[in-house]
Design an enzyme around this catalytic site. Structure first.
Site, PDB file in Angstrom:
ATOM      1  N   SER A  55      -0.272  -0.397   5.255  1.00  0.00           N
ATOM      2  CA  SER A  55      -1.259  -0.672   6.306  1.00  0.00           C
ATOM      3  C   SER A  55      -1.279   0.475   7.311  1.00  0.00           C
ATOM      4  O   SER A  55      -2.305   0.763   7.917  1.00  0.00           O
ATOM      5  CB  SER A  55      -0.912  -1.974   7.026  1.00  0.00           C
ATOM      6  OG  SER A  55      -0.913  -3.033   6.100  1.00  0.00           O
TER       7      SER A  55
ATOM      8  N   HIS B 240      -4.200  -4.279   1.829  1.00  0.00           N
ATOM      9  CA  HIS B 240      -4.620  -3.231   0.894  1.00  0.00           C
ATOM     10  C   HIS B 240      -4.269  -3.686  -0.512  1.00  0.00           C
ATOM     11  O   HIS B 240      -3.731  -4.806  -0.700  1.00  0.00           O
ATOM     12  CB  HIS B 240      -3.956  -1.894   1.249  1.00  0.00           C
ATOM     13  CG  HIS B 240      -2.475  -1.996   1.438  1.00  0.00           C
ATOM     14  ND1 HIS B 240      -1.608  -2.236   0.392  1.00  0.00           N
ATOM     15  CD2 HIS B 240      -1.704  -1.925   2.551  1.00  0.00           C
ATOM     16  CE1 HIS B 240      -0.375  -2.277   0.846  1.00  0.00           C
ATOM     17  NE2 HIS B 240      -0.397  -2.105   2.151  1.00  0.00           N
TER      18      HIS B 240
ATOM     19  N   HIS C 268      -0.899  -5.428  -1.294  1.00  0.00           N
ATOM     20  CA  HIS C 268      -0.778  -6.865  -1.011  1.00  0.00           C
ATOM     21  C   HIS C 268      -1.469  -7.690  -2.108  1.00  0.00           C
ATOM     22  O   HIS C 268      -0.967  -8.734  -2.520  1.00  0.00           O
ATOM     23  CB  HIS C 268      -1.448  -7.208   0.320  1.00  0.00           C
ATOM     24  CG  HIS C 268      -0.811  -6.598   1.524  1.00  0.00           C
ATOM     25  ND1 HIS C 268      -1.386  -5.567   2.227  1.00  0.00           N
ATOM     26  CD2 HIS C 268       0.356  -6.876   2.156  1.00  0.00           C
ATOM     27  CE1 HIS C 268      -0.625  -5.244   3.251  1.00  0.00           C
ATOM     28  NE2 HIS C 268       0.452  -6.013   3.225  1.00  0.00           N
TER      29      HIS C 268
ATOM     30  N   LYS D  45       7.978  -1.724  -1.664  1.00  0.00           N
ATOM     31  CA  LYS D  45       7.648  -0.708  -0.655  1.00  0.00           C
ATOM     32  C   LYS D  45       8.598  -0.860   0.547  1.00  0.00           C
ATOM     33  O   LYS D  45       9.042   0.120   1.118  1.00  0.00           O
ATOM     34  CB  LYS D  45       6.181  -0.884  -0.251  1.00  0.00           C
ATOM     35  CG  LYS D  45       5.771  -0.181   1.011  1.00  0.00           C
ATOM     36  CD  LYS D  45       5.647   1.304   0.795  1.00  0.00           C
ATOM     37  CE  LYS D  45       5.042   2.023   1.963  1.00  0.00           C
ATOM     38  NZ  LYS D  45       5.538   1.647   3.271  1.00  0.00           N
TER      39      LYS D  45
END
Ligand code: PAF
Length: 277
Positions: A186, A30, A33, A149
Site C-alpha cells: 500500500s 492491491h 491483498h 510480505k
C-alpha cells in the site's frame, strides 16, 4: 457482498455460518491483498465464508508515522474485494473497535517481536497482536491468511496463535510483485514513478545477499554491511538488511531454511521486503 461496521451486527450475522476464512487488512488494497482473498476462498471452498476486515489500526502506528495520511479508500476496496470473491467485509470505525482506550494488550515475546521491525518500530507488534487477537475474537475464523510480505508479522501471529491455543489455521500468502520485482505494498502509492524504479534495488540487494551466502561467504556482518552500503550509495536510508532463520528469525546457520529481510527509507517512504533463500 455485505459490509458490516459494528461488532454486534457482524456477530449476529455470523451465527451458525462457517467455515470462515479471514483476511485482515488496513485497506488501500492491491493485488497482493486480493491474492490472499483468493487463497482464503480456496481454503474454505464455495460453501465457506470469506471475511475481510478493513481497519487502520492506530495502535500499531508510532506518533511520527503515517496514521493520518494512510489512505482510506473503502468504496474502491469493497469493489475489489467483491471482485475477488470476498463474501463479507468488516469495516469498523475507531469507536467500534476501541470504544474505550485499549488498556488490555497482547505483548509478544521480545526475542521475536523486539528485533528487526520491532526494534525500529517499538510497540508495533503489540499493536498488531492486540488488534489481530481482537479481530479473531470478533470474526472467530477457522482459517486466517497473512502475506509473507510482512514476514515477521506472519511469524509473530503464528506464534501467538500457537501459544494461546487459538483454533485457527494460519496460512501464508506469497508476496505479489510487479513484473520488475517490486513487492506490492500500500505504501508504494507514496512513491513517484522514478522512486518506483529506484525501489527495485531493495529486492535486488536481498537477492545479492542470498547469492553471496549461497556461494559460501559466511561473514554475515560483512555481507549485511555491504548490502546496507549498496542501498546508502543509491540514496536510501536502510534500517536493516539481514539474513535470518525462517522459522524464528534467529541467527542464520548452515543447513536451515533462511530468509533475507530488509527495511529502508527511500525519500519519505519506508519500504520492507524479504526473500526466502
Ligand atoms: O498487515 C496489516 O495490514 C496489518 O498489520 C493487520 C494485520 C491488518 C493488523 O492491523
Amino acid at each position: 457482498m455485505q459490509i458490516h461496521h459494528d461488532i454486534p451486527a457482524l456477530r449476529a450475522a455470523l451465527q451458525g455460518r462457517g467455515p470462515i476464512a479471514f483476511v485482515p487488512t488496513m485497506g488501500n488494497l492491491h493485488d497482493g491483498h486480493l491474492a490472499l482473498v483468493r487463497q482464503a476462498r480456496a481454503a474454505v471452498g464455495p460453501q465457506g465464508l470469506v471475511v475481510a476486515s478493513i481497519f487502520v489500526n492506530r495502535l500499531q502506528f508510532a506518533p511520527h508515522e503515517d496514521f493520518d495520511r494512510y489512505p482510506r479508500t473503502l468504496a474502491r476496496d469493497a469493489e475489489l474485494l467483491d471482485g475477488a470473491g470476498c463474501d463479507w467485509v468488516f469495516a469498523p470505525d475507531e469507536a467500534a473497535m476501541y470504544p474505550e482506550p485499549q488498556g488490555y494488550k497482547v505483548h509478544p515475546p521480545a526475542e521475536l517481536a523486539d528485533i528487526l521491525e520491532g526494534h525500529f518500530r517499538p510497540g508495533f507488534f503489540v499493536g498488531v497482536c492486540t488488534v489481530v487477537a481482537k479481530l479473531f475474537n470478533i470474526v472467530q475464523p477457522q482459517v486466517a491468511v497473512f502475506g509473507k510480505k510482512d514476514y515477521q508479522q506472519l511469524m509473530v501471529i503464528r506464534r501467538m496463535v500457537a501459544q494461546m491455543a487459538l483454533p485457527i489455521e494460519i496460512l501464508a500468502g506469497e508476496t505479489e510483485r510487479s513484473p520488475q520485482g517490486l513487492a506490492l505494498s500500500s505504501r508504494n502509492g507514496y512513491l513517484s514513478e522514478t522512486q518506483k524504479q529506484q525501489a527495485l534495488l531493495l529486492s535486488r540487494t536481498l537477492k545479492q545477499l542470498i547469492a553471496r551466502w549461497q556461494a559460501g561467504e559466511r561473514d554475515l556482518a560483512v555481507l549485511e554491511e555491504d548490502a546496507m552500503q549498496a542501498l546508502r550509495h543509491a540514496g536510501w536510508q536502510p534500517d536493516y538488511v539481514t539474513l535470518r532463520r525462517q522459522h524464528d528469525l534467529g541467527e542464520a546457520r548452515d543447513g536451515e531454511p533462511l530468509v533475507a529481510l530488509g527495511a529502508a527509507r527511500l525519500g519519505a517512504t519506508r519500504l520492507i521486503d524479504n526473500l526466502e533463500a
